[in-house]
Design a protein around this motif. Structure first.
Motif, PDB file in Angstrom:
ATOM      1  N   THR A  22      56.536  44.549  59.531  1.00 32.39           N
ATOM      2  CA  THR A  22      57.029  43.515  58.618  1.00 32.39           C
ATOM      3  C   THR A  22      57.806  44.100  57.440  1.00 32.39           C
ATOM      4  N   ASN A  23      57.501  45.346  57.053  1.00 29.42           N
ATOM      5  CA  ASN A  23      58.228  45.929  55.927  1.00 29.42           C
ATOM      6  C   ASN A  23      59.671  46.266  56.276  1.00 29.42           C
ATOM      7  N   THR A  26      61.371  42.268  55.764  1.00 34.82           N
ATOM      8  CA  THR A  26      61.050  41.460  54.600  1.00 34.82           C
ATOM      9  C   THR A  26      61.948  41.852  53.429  1.00 34.82           C
ATOM     10  N   GLN A  29      60.900  43.552  48.625  1.00 37.06           N
ATOM     11  CA  GLN A  29      59.476  43.851  48.500  1.00 37.06           C
ATOM     12  C   GLN A  29      59.205  44.624  47.219  1.00 37.06           C
ATOM     13  N   THR A 208      65.317  45.549  51.576  1.00 41.63           N
ATOM     14  CA  THR A 208      63.883  45.238  51.569  1.00 41.63           C
ATOM     15  C   THR A 208      63.227  45.685  50.270  1.00 41.63           C
TER      16      THR A 208
END
Length: 265
Positions: A22-23, A26, A29, A208
């Motif tokens: 997911t990183n 996304t 962050q 991200t």
């Protein structure tokens, strides 16, 4: 038993390799190592854009003194200077040619290469006031880029040239307006290919990371090219979701098991 363990090990490796963390998908962050405020501020405004060859300008000239006879003198036939978004600006606007000049009725050739839109506006105001108006008049001139043009290619939902009718657009807004990036696109190494007077350079940004708002490349410029590379999972062809990856790995495992059974028999 040993063969079964080997097949299980292969299946686990394929499943792990096919998962997209997911990183990687996304946006913005926050740092895991330090606590930061949920609101982050850009440290400084981007430097004003300086015009390059190929840019298209929309110019609107108005004056309170005898407007009906003065202002149309500097307009392209067909209302090119109207700042209402009508018509195709490529045909109705003022193109910066290979010499870095625009050609305007009555005013002739105006050197604009390397200038900001505000500097072009002031240059036009000074020229019109000094050469066409006997006294300082209420002269109103607006100079704008005819949309912010950029190109998106690579692992994106919509490739091709895009246009946003705003003065300032950041890279995330540009990606979103262009259709976004699928889960197989690598958001950690987005390339921005930008033209400079001395050539073309490539800059890499990580969208991200929340700290991208501090990057000098956070805001895109006209004629930028945004390139998104695919993640390794795309090359493996094992699916874009956990379920599809599991189904693919299960199919591979079933095929391997069948092949081993046939060989041993």
């Amino acid at each position: 038993m040993r063969k079964a363990s080997l097949l299980l090990w292969i299946a686990m490796m394929l499943l792990a390799a096919s998962c997209v963390p997911t990183n990687k998908i996304t946006y913005l962050q926050e740092s895991k190592s330090q606590v930061v405020d949920s609101l982050s501020y850009v440290r400084k405004l981007p430097a004003p854009y300086r015009l390059q060859v190929g840019d298209v300008l929309t110019i609107n000239i108005r004056t309170a003194v005898d407007e009906e006879s003065i202002a149309p003198m500097f307009s392209i036939a067909g209302g090119a200077t109207a700042d209402d978004g009508s018509g195709n600006p490529y045909y109705t606007g003022y193109n910066v040619d290979t010499r870095g000049e625009i050609r305007m009725p009555e005013l002739g050739k105006i050197k604009v290469l390397g200038l900001t839109t505000d500097e072009v506006r002031m240059k036009l105001e000074n020229k019109i006031n000094s050469e066409y108006l006997k006294e300082v008049a209420q002269l109103y001139i607006t100079v704008k880029l005819a949309g912010l043009r950029y190109t998106m290619v690579g692992e994106v939902s919509g490739t091709g040239q895009k246009v946003i009718f705003r003065d300032q657009v950041n890279v995330i807004e540009a990606i979103a307006d262009g259709g976004g990036v699928p889960v197989t696109g690598d958001l950690t190494k987005v390339k921005i290919v930008r033209s400079y007077p001395d050539g073309v350079r490539t800059h890499i940004v990580d969208v991200t990371d929340l700290d991208i708002v501090y990057s000098p490349y956070y805001y895109i410029q006209p004629n930028d090219m945004i390139v998104v590379d695919p993640l390794p999972q795309k090359a493996l062809g094992t699916g874009t979701t956990g379920l599809s990856s599991f189904t693919t790995v299960l199919s591979i495992l079933t095929a391997l098991t069948t092949a081993v059974l046939l060989i041993t028999r």
